[in-house]
Design an enzyme around this catalytic site. Sequence first.
Site, PDB file in Angstrom:
ATOM      1  N   LYS A  34       0.800  -1.264  -0.110  1.00 59.31           N
ATOM      2  CA  LYS A  34      -0.071  -0.093  -0.021  1.00 59.31           C
ATOM      3  C   LYS A  34       0.783   1.203  -0.042  1.00 59.31           C
ATOM      4  O   LYS A  34       0.524   2.013  -1.060  1.00 59.31           O
ATOM      5  CB  LYS A  34      -0.781  -0.068   1.196  1.00 59.31           C
ATOM      6  CG  LYS A  34      -2.051  -1.109   1.410  1.00 59.31           C
ATOM      7  CD  LYS A  34      -2.772  -0.924   2.796  1.00 59.31           C
ATOM      8  CE  LYS A  34      -2.216  -1.135   4.081  1.00 59.31           C
ATOM      9  NZ  LYS A  34      -1.472  -2.314   4.344  1.00 59.31           N
ATOM     10  N   THR A  35       1.863   1.360   0.715  1.00 58.08           N
ATOM     11  CA  THR A  35       2.703   2.542   1.083  1.00 58.08           C
ATOM     12  C   THR A  35       3.486   2.679  -0.152  1.00 58.08           C
ATOM     13  O   THR A  35       3.678   3.741  -0.547  1.00 58.08           O
ATOM     14  CB  THR A  35       3.432   2.323   2.510  1.00 58.08           C
ATOM     15  OG1 THR A  35       2.819   2.050   3.391  1.00 58.08           O
ATOM     16  CG2 THR A  35       4.431   3.670   2.416  1.00 58.08           C
ATOM     17  N   ASP A  42      -1.824   8.050   4.082  1.00 54.37           N
ATOM     18  CA  ASP A  42      -1.514   6.566   4.554  1.00 54.37           C
ATOM     19  C   ASP A  42      -2.114   6.240   5.833  1.00 54.37           C
ATOM     20  O   ASP A  42      -2.375   7.106   6.552  1.00 54.37           O
ATOM     21  CB  ASP A  42      -0.012   6.424   4.268  1.00 54.37           C
ATOM     22  CG  ASP A  42       0.380   5.172   4.418  1.00 54.37           C
ATOM     23  OD1 ASP A  42      -0.525   4.077   4.088  1.00 54.37           O
ATOM     24  OD2 ASP A  42       1.662   4.828   4.230  1.00 54.37           O
ATOM     25  N   GLU A  43      -2.398   5.009   6.259  1.00 56.84           N
ATOM     26  CA  GLU A  43      -2.521   4.717   7.721  1.00 56.84           C
ATOM     27  C   GLU A  43      -4.064   5.083   7.737  1.00 56.84           C
ATOM     28  O   GLU A  43      -4.100   5.702   8.977  1.00 56.84           O
ATOM     29  CB  GLU A  43      -1.483   4.934   8.585  1.00 56.84           C
ATOM     30  CG  GLU A  43      -0.196   4.389   8.377  1.00 56.84           C
ATOM     31  CD  GLU A  43      -0.015   3.021   8.672  1.00 56.84           C
ATOM     32  OE1 GLU A  43      -0.783   2.339   9.370  1.00 56.84           O
ATOM     33  OE2 GLU A  43       1.159   2.356   8.551  1.00 56.84           O
ATOM     34  N   GLN A  64      -5.298  -3.148  11.359  1.00 61.15           N
ATOM     35  CA  GLN A  64      -4.276  -2.524  11.885  1.00 61.15           C
ATOM     36  C   GLN A  64      -4.687  -1.196  12.540  1.00 61.15           C
ATOM     37  O   GLN A  64      -3.771  -0.286  12.930  1.00 61.15           O
ATOM     38  CB  GLN A  64      -3.226  -2.183  10.992  1.00 61.15           C
ATOM     39  CG  GLN A  64      -2.622  -3.239  10.387  1.00 61.15           C
ATOM     40  CD  GLN A  64      -1.407  -3.157   9.258  1.00 61.15           C
ATOM     41  OE1 GLN A  64      -0.244  -2.426   9.993  1.00 61.15           O
ATOM     42  NE2 GLN A  64      -1.415  -3.361   8.360  1.00 61.15           N
ATOM     43  N   ARG A  76       5.369  -7.099  10.970  1.00 62.62           N
ATOM     44  CA  ARG A  76       6.472  -6.306  10.987  1.00 62.62           C
ATOM     45  C   ARG A  76       7.615  -7.114  10.064  1.00 62.62           C
ATOM     46  O   ARG A  76       8.629  -6.610   9.539  1.00 62.62           O
ATOM     47  CB  ARG A  76       6.860  -5.488  11.898  1.00 62.62           C
ATOM     48  CG  ARG A  76       6.118  -4.689  12.471  1.00 62.62           C
ATOM     49  CD  ARG A  76       5.611  -3.497  11.625  1.00 62.62           C
ATOM     50  NE  ARG A  76       4.209  -4.100  11.224  1.00 62.62           N
ATOM     51  CZ  ARG A  76       3.578  -3.588   9.977  1.00 62.62           C
ATOM     52  NH1 ARG A  76       4.197  -2.768   9.293  1.00 62.62           N
ATOM     53  NH2 ARG A  76       2.499  -3.887   9.704  1.00 62.62           N
TER      54      ARG A  76
END
Length: 714
Positions: free
Chosen positions: A32-33, A224-225, A255, A598
Site C-alpha cells: 500500500k505504502t 496513508d494509515e 491495523q 512487521r
Amino acid sequence: MGILDGLNEEQKQAVITTEGYIRVIAGAGSGKTRALTNRFAYLVNELGISTSNILCVTFTNKAANEMKKRIRTMIGDNDTGYISTFHGFCVQVLKEEIHVLNYPKNFIIIDTEDVNSILHTIFEDMGLNSRNYTFPTLIEMITARKSREPYLNDILNTNHDELKSKFHDARNQEDAIFYRYLYEQKKCFALDFDDLINFVLYIYENHEDIRLKWQQKLEYIMVDEFQDVNVRQYKLAQILSDYHHNLFIVGDPDQTIYSWRGARVEYILNFDTDYPSAKTITMDKNYRSTPNIVNASNSLITKNKKRIEKNLVPMKQVDIPVIYSHSKTTLMEAEWIATQIKTLQESGRSLREIAILYRAHFISRSFEEIFIKENIPYTIYSGIEFYKRKEIKDVLCYLRMIVNADDISFTRIVNLPKRNIGERRMAFLKEYAEKNNCSLYMALQSNMEEEILKKTQAKAFIALVEKYKTIYEEMKLSELLSGVLNASGYEALLRTNGEQDRLDNLAELKQSIFEYERDAGEECSLPDYLNRISLYTNLDQKESTEAVQLMTIHNAKGLEFPYVFVCGLNEGIFPSKHVDTTDKMEEERRLAYVAYTRAGNALFLSDSEGVNYDGSYRYPSRFIFNVEKAYLNYTVELEERLVGDTYFYIDQNERKLDGSNQRLKVDDMIRHSVFGKGKIVGLNEEISSYVIQFDNMETTRSISFKIHLEYLEG
Ligand code: ATP
Ligand code: MG
C-alpha cells in the site's frame, strides 16, 4: 526504472487512477505504502503536477522522512512539497495563516514536558497537590474538553482579563484548571498538539478565502494509515479535498491501534457511503513476509469477531517456522534473545535488520541489561524521547528565549545554572507580570534595579538574551547553539556535575543541528528549527549506527524489519491488564497483528514466567495460543499444568470481558462463583456494579460488572 515497473496490477491501478475519491483497503505488507509513494512520483513525473500541489500525509515523522527519501530518488528533485504528518502539515498552514487570529508567526508549540510545567505552575498557584489530581489525568481532561468544547472562542475572543475572570469565577475546580491552562497558553501564544489541528480547522471554517486558497492549492491529497485517523483529521482531509475532489486513502482495518486516542476505523470502512463515487482497490499479495509469518498473523487476527475477512497470499518462497520460546524468568528470556541475535550476527546479518518489539516501555529494561553485558549495541526508540530529555529541553528553552521569551521557557531556565533567582524572587516577578500584564522576562527587565534583584545575576541573563536576539538571524544555527551553551554557563554546569550522559546528548543535538543545516537549505531559521523539532520524537533519530532497534509496537507502525522479536508476550502485559472489554481486547489483538506482520524473514515470539506488578501470575499470552500450532515452532513444549492453568485463566478473563459487555438486568437470577445463587436487585452505575441479594446472605453486596456471573433465569 519506470514508475510502474515492479508494481502488480492493483498497485498500477492505484497509481494511475489519479482523479476522484479512491480507497485502497489491503492487509499488512501488501504494498500500500509503496503504491502511494509511486503515485506521488507518477503525478509529478508523468503528469507534470507540481510537488507543491500535492499533500501526502503519513503517520509518523519517521515514515514521512522515509517517504521523502524514496520520492526524491524517483523524481530527482529535493523539493518534495507537503509530505508530513497531520501535525506537521498544520504547522505549515499556521505559519502562513495564524496571523488572522492575531497570533504571531513565531507561535510556540508545546509538548508534554511544557504542558507539565504549565500544570506545575497552576498547581502551585491554586495550592493543589497530587492527592487532588495527577498530571496525566489532567492532560486527559484537557484533551477531552478540547475535543468537545468550542474552547477556541474562549482563547480567541476574550481578552486577558475576561479569560482570567473565567477561571477566577469558575464553578468548580476542573473548570478553574482548564481556563487557567488556556490563559497560560494564550499568554505566551503557545499551542499544544491538540490545538494545531483545531486552530487550522477553526481558520478554515471562519475564513473562507484562506480555506479556498488551500483547497485550490492542494490538487491531490493522499493519506496513508487511514484506519487510524480521528474525527478532526478526517474532517481536515474532507475540507481540503472539497474543491478538486481528489482524495486517495490507504489503510488496513486490521491495523487500527489508536482507537484509545480517538481513531475511528469507520472512516475507512464507510468511505464509500460518504463518497458514493469512490473507487475501492484491494490488494491481496503480501511481499514482505514469509508464508509462515503471513499464516501465523492471519490465524491470529481471525480470532477477532468484529472484522472483515481478507485473504492475503504470501509471495515469498523461502520459509522458516515462526519460533516461540518460553522461559522461566525474564532474565532467561532476554538471554535467549541475545543468543539468537548473536547467531544471526555470526551468519552475517546486520544488527540494523533486527528489531525488538514490546507492548510497553518498561519491558525494555531487562533487555538493555543483557545487551550491555553481552556487548550488543542497541538503540531505543522510546522511553524518554530524545527531544524531551531534560538537558535537550533546557537548551531548547534557551533558544526559545531568544525568539519568544515566553514564560514557560523563562521559568525553566532563568535559574539554570543558578542565578540566585529562587522562589521568592520568582513570586515577585509573577506578581509584577500579573499586575502589568506582561511576560516574566519583561518583568525581570523592568525591575533589574530593584533591591530584591540586586544580588542576582539577572543582568547577565538579560544581556545574554538581548545579545543573541539582535544577532541570531545572521548566525548559523550551530554557532548560535555553541554560543548560547557557552555564554549561559549551561555546558559548564554539566561538566562540573560530571554528567557525561547529558553531555553526550548535547553533542548529539549539535550533530543533529549540523545535519539540519546541511539538509534544510533556505528554511533554516531558528524559529523554523524550533517548530520542526517540537513535532519530533525519538523515532526520527538517525539510524546509521549498527545496532538492534528496540521500540514499542505503536512506534513500529508501518515499518518493516527482516528479523523481529516480539517479547513479553504474557497475560497482564500483552494483552495489557487494563483491557476490560471485548472491543479493547480486539484492539490489543490488532496490535499483536501489527507486531507480527512487521517481520520479513523471521519472527520470534517469547514470554517468561514470573509475577506482574500487581502480584498476578504471568501466564503465556493468548496471542501465542491464538496462532495455530502448525505455524509455530515451540523451542520447548510447555508443561501440561501450565497450559491447563493458562487456558483456565484466559477463559475466566474472556468471560469477564463478555460480562462487561453483555449486561444483566434487575430481577435476573445469577450464580456467583463464591457467593452462590442470588438475585439482582439494583444497579449502581456510579461504581459500575450490580446490587445483588445472595440467597445465603442477610445484606446485599455490590458486585462489579466486570466479574463473571452465571445467568440462571430472568
Ligand atoms: P503495512 O500495512 O505494514 O503498512 P504496506 O501495505 O504499506 O504494509 P509496503 O510497506 O508498501 O506495504 O510494502 C511491503 C514490502 O513489500 C516493502 O518492502 C515493499 O518494497 C515490498 N513490495 C511492495 N510491492 C511490491 C511489488 N509489487 N513487488 C515486490 N515487492 C513489493
Ligand atoms: Mg504501509
